[in-house]
Design an enzyme around this catalytic site. Structure first.
Site, PDB file in Angstrom:
ATOM      1  N   ASP A 182       0.853  -1.190   0.000  1.00 63.08           N
ATOM      2  CA  ASP A 182       0.000   0.000   0.000  1.00 63.08           C
ATOM      3  C   ASP A 182       0.891   1.242   0.000  1.00 63.08           C
ATOM      4  O   ASP A 182       2.111   1.135   0.121  1.00 63.08           O
ATOM      5  CB  ASP A 182      -0.926   0.010   1.238  1.00 63.08           C
ATOM      6  CG  ASP A 182      -0.177  -0.254   2.520  1.00 63.08           C
ATOM      7  OD1 ASP A 182       1.013   0.107   2.605  1.00 63.08           O
ATOM      8  OD2 ASP A 182      -0.772  -0.818   3.457  1.00 63.08           O
ATOM      9  N   ASP A 192       1.675   4.989   1.692  1.00 60.05           N
ATOM     10  CA  ASP A 192       1.430   5.905   2.799  1.00 60.05           C
ATOM     11  C   ASP A 192       1.919   7.285   2.403  1.00 60.05           C
ATOM     12  O   ASP A 192       3.044   7.442   1.931  1.00 60.05           O
ATOM     13  CB  ASP A 192       2.162   5.431   4.054  1.00 60.05           C
ATOM     14  CG  ASP A 192       1.640   4.088   4.530  1.00 60.05           C
ATOM     15  OD1 ASP A 192       0.443   3.993   4.827  1.00 60.05           O
ATOM     16  OD2 ASP A 192       2.422   3.121   4.565  1.00 60.05           O
ATOM     17  N   ASP A 215       9.776   3.878  13.050  1.00 61.59           N
ATOM     18  CA  ASP A 215      10.416   2.755  13.736  1.00 61.59           C
ATOM     19  C   ASP A 215      11.823   2.436  13.190  1.00 61.59           C
ATOM     20  O   ASP A 215      12.817   2.708  13.845  1.00 61.59           O
ATOM     21  CB  ASP A 215       9.499   1.518  13.785  1.00 61.59           C
ATOM     22  CG  ASP A 215       8.850   1.170  12.451  1.00 61.59           C
ATOM     23  OD1 ASP A 215       9.192   1.808  11.436  1.00 61.59           O
ATOM     24  OD2 ASP A 215       8.014   0.247  12.425  1.00 61.59           O
TER      25      ASP A 215
HETATM   26  P1  ATP Z   1       3.850  -2.698   5.091  1.00 59.51           P
HETATM   27  O1  ATP Z   1       2.751  -1.710   4.749  1.00 59.51           O
HETATM   28  O2  ATP Z   1       4.582  -3.209   3.913  1.00 59.51           O
HETATM   29  O3  ATP Z   1       3.428  -3.730   6.019  1.00 59.51           O
HETATM   30  P2  ATP Z   1       5.010  -0.354   6.299  1.00 59.51           P
HETATM   31  O4  ATP Z   1       6.414  -0.077   6.715  1.00 59.51           O
HETATM   32  O5  ATP Z   1       4.429   0.516   5.252  1.00 59.51           O
HETATM   33  O6  ATP Z   1       4.972  -1.873   5.894  1.00 59.51           O
HETATM   34  P3  ATP Z   1       2.796   0.490   7.883  1.00 59.51           P
HETATM   35  O7  ATP Z   1       2.189  -0.171   9.058  1.00 59.51           O
HETATM   36  O8  ATP Z   1       2.005   0.661   6.652  1.00 59.51           O
HETATM   37  O9  ATP Z   1       4.132  -0.311   7.592  1.00 59.51           O
HETATM   38  O10 ATP Z   1       3.333   1.901   8.399  1.00 59.51           O
HETATM   39  C1  ATP Z   1       3.815   2.926   7.523  1.00 59.51           C
HETATM   40  C2  ATP Z   1       5.000   3.617   8.161  1.00 59.51           C
HETATM   41  O11 ATP Z   1       4.604   4.236   9.395  1.00 59.51           O
HETATM   42  C3  ATP Z   1       6.166   2.715   8.563  1.00 59.51           C
HETATM   43  O12 ATP Z   1       7.019   2.471   7.485  1.00 59.51           O
HETATM   44  C4  ATP Z   1       6.821   3.526   9.664  1.00 59.51           C
HETATM   45  O13 ATP Z   1       7.594   4.556   9.151  1.00 59.51           O
HETATM   46  C5  ATP Z   1       5.622   4.114  10.376  1.00 59.51           C
HETATM   47  N1  ATP Z   1       5.130   3.247  11.457  1.00 59.51           N
HETATM   48  C6  ATP Z   1       4.125   2.345  11.408  1.00 59.51           C
HETATM   49  N2  ATP Z   1       3.940   1.745  12.571  1.00 59.51           N
HETATM   50  C7  ATP Z   1       4.844   2.262  13.421  1.00 59.51           C
HETATM   51  C8  ATP Z   1       5.151   2.057  14.797  1.00 59.51           C
HETATM   52  N3  ATP Z   1       4.482   1.152  15.515  1.00 59.51           N
HETATM   53  N4  ATP Z   1       6.157   2.792  15.321  1.00 59.51           N
HETATM   54  C9  ATP Z   1       6.825   3.709  14.578  1.00 59.51           C
HETATM   55  N5  ATP Z   1       6.586   3.925  13.296  1.00 59.51           N
HETATM   56  C10 ATP Z   1       5.608   3.235  12.700  1.00 59.51           C
HETATM   57 MG    MG Z   2       2.407   0.533   4.534  1.00 62.19          MG
END
Ligand code: ATP
Ligand code: MG
Length: 413
Positions: free
Chosen positions: A30, A32, A110
């Site tokens: 997805d 963001d 994170d």
């Molecule tokens: P994917 O969508 O592929 O599972 P993602 O890294 O995009 O991985 P998301 O949960 O969509 O994960 O979160 C988007 C972004 O928001 C992350 O890449 C990170 O920068 C931040 N983020 C999400 N959850 C956390 C958290 N618990 N603590 C700190 N930052 C976070």
């Molecule tokens: Mg994501």
């Protein structure tokens, strides 16, 4: 969306997983978006926008079935008493709604590889935390002090496992040390959030590897305590085999583009616990059917305390379990009724799993396999009870009918 925000005078970036995945040449799950517009302002820019979340307020912009998450840059709280950012006694971040600038936003992300921003203005990647170096080295490194960051949000530990498995990255040594230290803090996370995380962990297509790594860091036992307990009892024997086969099958199905259901996997996770508890009850004189029902209730009631499996999932799990006993009835009209059960297919797949891993006679699973394929006529033949043969030819004359037995009212003959 990025251009639209920019046109309205805001700055807007792609951030997180999509940038990380695109740099790896992978298709992002997805996208963001992050901007300096606050949620109310985002709502004014996009017509199909809904604001969600209390703990972390953000905007969901809908395009047909697609949803794009648009977050506002977060910043540090101005004072310890700022209500918009709340920590609990263990250092867990309960709310994070203080808005800030991109330079501030980066520090609350994170992992360094998740803190890369793609800027449409000049098509550059903005990197404040040396995330590109870690990305090239395939390293998952937390921004800041690992223990503090895990304390702030223990879910980051399972995110570390999820990304390590999915991307084939290594978890940085300092993060590993911190994880071993504070793994138990995961239990302070609300069970509903852990359920959402469990789904991401086990329906990702890498369930088996994820399971192994979660166990390695002592995280699996927080998510599924009863399963962990049953694994401790028989490490090399049948229960673990069933679980591993279920995880493997699930990964293979995803690789083949087939669908997988969470309830099937969770039914496998808890099957051994239900069996153990039910057998114990039977040994104390509880009728088998009641024992299994009670055991299922107890195991589920215990499980939802840590990972809140929703009712539609637990209901389906119970059905898969209770079908197992019903597969023993092969004669008469029961099989033809059982085959129309809405969960028959899942129940049968579960039976096959048990057969493959020594939990039930493989002949039973084979029989049900054949029964499903057979014509109606053959099905009727298959369900006829075997005749008791005496060896010698029957001396009975044609037309002989045994006299009907006398029945007494109330007897179950
Ligand atoms: P994917 O969508 O592929 O599972 P993602 O890294 O995009 O991985 P998301 O949960 O969509 O994960 O979160 C988007 C972004 O928001 C992350 O890449 C990170 O920068 C931040 N983020 C999400 N959850 C956390 C958290 N618990 N603590 C700190 N930052 C976070
Ligand atoms: Mg994501």
């Amino acid at each position: 969306m990025l251009y639209k925000l920019q046109k309205e005078g805001y700055s807007a970036y792609l951030v997180g997983g999509c940038v990380r995945d695109l740099l790896l040449g992978r298709e992002p799950k997805d996208f963001d978006v992050v901007t300096n517009a606050d949620p109310e302002e985002i709502k004014k820019v996009f017509r199909n926008c809904r604001l969600i979340g209390r703990r972390f307020r953000l905007a969901h912009v809908h395009f047909g079935r697609e949803v794009i998450e648009v977050a506002t840059f977060r910043g540090p709280a101005e004072s310890k008493n700022d209500e918009k950012q709340v920590l609990n006694n263990e250092g867990r971040l309960l709310r994070d709604n203080v808005y800030g600038t991109i330079e501030e936003d980066v520090w609350r992300r994170d992992f360094t590889v998740n803190a890369l921003y793609y800027n449409i203005k000049d098509f550059s990647v903005v990197d404040y935390v040396d995330g590109m170096t870690d990305h090239k080295a395939a390293q998952l490194k937390l921004i800041g002090d690992p223990e503090t960051r895990f304390r702030e949000d223990p879910v980051r530990m399972i995110r570390a496992v999820r990304f390590a498995v999915k991307l084939g990255f290594n978890i940085d040594h300092d993060c590993e040390v911190a994880m071993h230290k504070v793994a138990d803090l995961l239990s302070s996370i609300p069970s509903a959030r852990l359920y959402d995380e469990a789904i991401k962990l086990f329906l990702s297509g890498y369930a088996l590897q994820t399971f192994e790594m979660l166990r390695h860091y002592g995280l699996f036992q927080v998510l599924f305590p009863a399963t962990e307990q049953s694994l401790a009892v028989e490490e090399n024997g049948y229960p673990k085999q069933l679980l591993i086969k279920a995880l493997e099958n699930s990964d293979n199905r995803i690789a083949d583009g087939k669908t997988v259901t969470a309830y099937f996997l969770f039914a496998a996770f808890l099957w051994e616990s239900v069996q153990t508890s039910a057998k114990h009850k039977v040994s104390r004189g509880v009728p088998e059917y009641v024992a299994y029902q009670d055991a299922a209730n107890e195991v589920i009631a215990q499980q939802v305390k840590s990972t809140a499996l929703p009712r539609h999932i637990t209901l389906a799990m119970r059905e898969v379990w209770s079908l197992q006993a019903k597969f023993n009835a092969r004669y008469g009209s029961k099989p033809s009724r059982l085959i129309t059960h809405p969960r028959f297919r899942a129940g049968y797949d579960f039976l096959c799993l048990r057969a493959e891993t020594g939990g039930v006679d493989p002949e039973l699973a084979e029989w049900w396999g054949k029964y499903q394929e057979a014509s109606e006529n053959d099905q009727r033949k298959m369900t006829q009870p075997p005749r008791k043969s005496t060896g010698a030819k029957s001396p009975r004359k044609r037309g002989y009918r045994p006299r009907a037995k006398k029945t007494t009212p109330g007897s179950d003959v």
